[in-house]
Design an enzyme around this catalytic site. Structure first.
Site, PDB file in Angstrom:
ATOM      1  N   ASP A  32       0.848  -1.187   0.000  1.00 28.34           N
ATOM      2  CA  ASP A  32       0.000   0.000   0.000  1.00 28.34           C
ATOM      3  C   ASP A  32       0.886   1.240   0.000  1.00 28.34           C
ATOM      4  O   ASP A  32       1.910   1.263   0.693  1.00 28.34           O
ATOM      5  CB  ASP A  32      -0.902   0.001   1.244  1.00 28.34           C
ATOM      6  CG  ASP A  32      -2.118   0.900   1.103  1.00 28.34           C
ATOM      7  OD1 ASP A  32      -1.936   2.127   0.921  1.00 28.34           O
ATOM      8  OD2 ASP A  32      -3.239   0.385   1.198  1.00 28.34           O
ATOM      9  N   LEU A  34      -0.195   4.126   1.062  1.00 28.21           N
ATOM     10  CA  LEU A  34      -0.702   4.917   2.187  1.00 28.21           C
ATOM     11  C   LEU A  34      -1.239   6.286   1.777  1.00 28.21           C
ATOM     12  O   LEU A  34      -1.417   7.162   2.620  1.00 28.21           O
ATOM     13  CB  LEU A  34       0.371   5.077   3.286  1.00 28.21           C
ATOM     14  CG  LEU A  34       0.896   3.764   3.894  1.00 28.21           C
ATOM     15  CD1 LEU A  34       1.907   4.062   4.992  1.00 28.21           C
ATOM     16  CD2 LEU A  34      -0.247   2.914   4.436  1.00 28.21           C
ATOM     17  N   GLY A  37      -4.806   4.768   2.414  1.00 28.94           N
ATOM     18  CA  GLY A  37      -4.820   3.810   3.508  1.00 28.94           C
ATOM     19  C   GLY A  37      -4.168   4.357   4.761  1.00 28.94           C
ATOM     20  O   GLY A  37      -3.635   5.475   4.779  1.00 28.94           O
ATOM     21  N   ALA A  75      -6.211  -2.079  -4.471  1.00 28.14           N
ATOM     22  CA  ALA A  75      -5.644  -0.742  -4.679  1.00 28.14           C
ATOM     23  C   ALA A  75      -6.166  -0.169  -6.000  1.00 28.14           C
ATOM     24  O   ALA A  75      -5.796  -0.648  -7.071  1.00 28.14           O
ATOM     25  CB  ALA A  75      -4.120  -0.817  -4.695  1.00 28.14           C
ATOM     26  N   ALA A  76      -7.018   0.848  -5.917  1.00 29.14           N
ATOM     27  CA  ALA A  76      -7.590   1.440  -7.131  1.00 29.14           C
ATOM     28  C   ALA A  76      -8.208   2.786  -6.822  1.00 29.14           C
ATOM     29  O   ALA A  76      -8.585   3.068  -5.678  1.00 29.14           O
ATOM     30  CB  ALA A  76      -8.654   0.512  -7.725  1.00 29.14           C
ATOM     31  N   TYR A 142     -15.011   4.998 -14.139  1.00 24.23           N
ATOM     32  CA  TYR A 142     -14.634   4.040 -13.096  1.00 24.23           C
ATOM     33  C   TYR A 142     -15.133   2.645 -13.442  1.00 24.23           C
ATOM     34  O   TYR A 142     -14.381   1.668 -13.419  1.00 24.23           O
ATOM     35  CB  TYR A 142     -15.206   4.485 -11.743  1.00 24.23           C
ATOM     36  CG  TYR A 142     -15.104   3.425 -10.685  1.00 24.23           C
ATOM     37  CD1 TYR A 142     -13.868   2.937 -10.266  1.00 24.23           C
ATOM     38  CD2 TYR A 142     -16.251   2.898 -10.093  1.00 24.23           C
ATOM     39  CE1 TYR A 142     -13.772   1.955  -9.291  1.00 24.23           C
ATOM     40  CE2 TYR A 142     -16.172   1.919  -9.120  1.00 24.23           C
ATOM     41  CZ  TYR A 142     -14.935   1.446  -8.722  1.00 24.23           C
ATOM     42  OH  TYR A 142     -14.853   0.472  -7.766  1.00 24.23           O
ATOM     43  N   LYS A 146     -12.873  -0.901 -14.489  1.00 22.81           N
ATOM     44  CA  LYS A 146     -12.957  -2.219 -13.856  1.00 22.81           C
ATOM     45  C   LYS A 146     -13.333  -3.300 -14.874  1.00 22.81           C
ATOM     46  O   LYS A 146     -12.839  -4.428 -14.816  1.00 22.81           O
ATOM     47  CB  LYS A 146     -13.974  -2.184 -12.715  1.00 22.81           C
ATOM     48  CG  LYS A 146     -13.505  -1.415 -11.495  1.00 22.81           C
ATOM     49  CD  LYS A 146     -12.372  -2.126 -10.771  1.00 22.81           C
ATOM     50  CE  LYS A 146     -12.048  -1.469  -9.443  1.00 22.81           C
ATOM     51  NZ  LYS A 146     -11.045  -2.199  -8.662  1.00 22.81           N
ATOM     52  N   HIS A 190     -19.371   8.252   1.471  1.00 17.55           N
ATOM     53  CA  HIS A 190     -20.382   7.207   1.630  1.00 17.55           C
ATOM     54  C   HIS A 190     -21.483   7.623   2.596  1.00 17.55           C
ATOM     55  O   HIS A 190     -21.229   8.308   3.592  1.00 17.55           O
ATOM     56  CB  HIS A 190     -19.720   5.908   2.109  1.00 17.55           C
ATOM     57  CG  HIS A 190     -18.732   5.361   1.130  1.00 17.55           C
ATOM     58  ND1 HIS A 190     -17.677   4.557   1.502  1.00 17.55           N
ATOM     59  CD2 HIS A 190     -18.625   5.509  -0.214  1.00 17.55           C
ATOM     60  CE1 HIS A 190     -16.969   4.231   0.433  1.00 17.55           C
ATOM     61  NE2 HIS A 190     -17.541   4.801  -0.609  1.00 17.55           N
ATOM     62  N   ALA A 283     -28.510  14.425 -10.797  1.00 17.32           N
ATOM     63  CA  ALA A 283     -28.623  13.937 -12.169  1.00 17.32           C
ATOM     64  C   ALA A 283     -27.984  12.557 -12.286  1.00 17.32           C
ATOM     65  O   ALA A 283     -26.867  12.332 -11.808  1.00 17.32           O
ATOM     66  CB  ALA A 283     -27.936  14.909 -13.126  1.00 17.32           C
TER      67      ALA A 283
END
Length: 335
Positions: A32, A34, A37, A75-76, A142, A146, A190, A283
């Site tokens: 990582d 960081l 993270g 990791a993304a 995004y 993926k 979130h 929207a």
């Protein structure tokens, strides 16, 4: 047991997967940088390698430095809105880093690869809940990144025999039931942690975007999966790769929860009101986004142990109330 590399293992979902591996007796190496993270999220017993996934030489060095039974990749870049402002960055980093990591895994003789994917692959679904037969038609950079990563992994299996599993989900939520880990993003985007922060006066009042949807209470319904159940799903598909070829699974609640239901659950968990204001729709926000888990259940035996909304919100609130500054409370400085 096994030895596994967890990229992004100091982040929210990755740290919970690393913890689940440690709890069952596996060896874990976390890679990582960081940026997102937290060093304090890496649990005792795991080895932390601070490195950028784009540093191909370092990644190859880590994988070549010891036997690994699998790679779990978290990791993304993962913000949908940001991806629409910086689409080329998202595609370049998410696709490129995933495939160079897979290449390094192949060179090191690793046979199993688990990708943290997204239900954003499906764009605007034609049916709810969304199953694996739904058309793959992302409407964000995004989601496209993926999907391209998954397709690259298909080729890695076809040509090199690198078996891969992809788990597609919307919203990981909650915290380790033992209180060892929780959610700590900056900025936080979130709904559940933002509602908790509003209730605890750790953040601004919540805005409810849209109250006139065709749903029972007029607010949008979204899918939430407890992060500990999500960790269990990752371990199950990792083990399944030892027995079969590459696979792709949707992971969801099958029902979802509305914004007002989330607010009510946060108020029950914290014992405090959630300050909020009612706003217009955003929207592009559909009324309902919920993923199926039927295939995952059938093929792996996965059953969510913490599927109730109160379980999800309760663990998240308990961690936040104990650690109002997130992981900084565990180290005394910014983590």
């Amino acid at each position: 047991m096994g030895r596994y590399l967890v990229t992004g293992g100091a982040g929210y979902v990755g740290s919970h997967i690393a913890l689940a591996l440690l709890d069952r007796g596996d060896e874990v190496v976390v890679l990582d940088d960081l940026r997102q993270g937290h060093r304090a999220a890496v649990q005792p017993g795991a080895e932390l390698v601070v490195a950028d996934l784009a540093d191909r030489h370092r990644v190859q060095e880590v994988l070549a430095g010891g036997r690994f039974d699998g790679v779990l990749h978290f990791a993304a870049l993962s913000l949908v809105g940001e991806s629409m402002r910086e689409p080329l960055r998202y595609i370049a980093e998410n696709v490129g880093n995933t495939l160079w990591l897979a290449d390094a895994a192949v060179r090191a003789g690793v046979k199993r690869f688990v990708l943290s994917s997204t239900a954003a692959l499906f764009g605007v679904p034609t049916r709810i809940p969304i199953d694996e037969e739904e058309t793959l038609a992302p409407v964000s950079a995004y989601g496209e990144s993926k999907l391209m990563a998954e397709r690259g992994l298909d080729w890695a299996d076809r040509i090199h025999g690198l078996r891969s599993a992809s788990l597609r989900y919307f919203n990981a939520a909650g915290a380790d039931p033992g209180g060892r880990l929780g959610e700590d993003h900056d900025p936080e985007t979130h709904l559940i942690p933002n509602a908790i922060n509003a209730a605890l006066a750790l953040g601004p009042p919540l805005t409810v975007f849209g109250t006139d949807y065709d749903t029972p209470d007029g607010t949008a319904i979204r899918d939430y999966v407890h992060v500990a159940d999500l960790a269990d799903a990752h371990l199950r598909v990792l083990d399944r790769l030892s027995e079969r070829g590459s696979c792709r699974y949707n992971v969801g609640s099958g029902t979802g929860a509305s914004v007002l239901e989330v607010i009510a659950a946060v108020e029950r968990a914290t014992g405090r009101p959630v300050p909020h204001v009612l706003g217009p729709r955003r929207a592009g926000d559909p009324p309902v986004l919920v993923a199926s888990n039927a295939m995952l259940r059938k093929e792996t035996g996965w059953v969510p142990r913490l599927g109730a909304l109160d379980d999800i919100v309760g663990t998240a609130a308990a961690w936040r109330m104990k650690h109002p500054r997130g992981f900084r409370d565990l180290v005394g400085v910014a983590a």
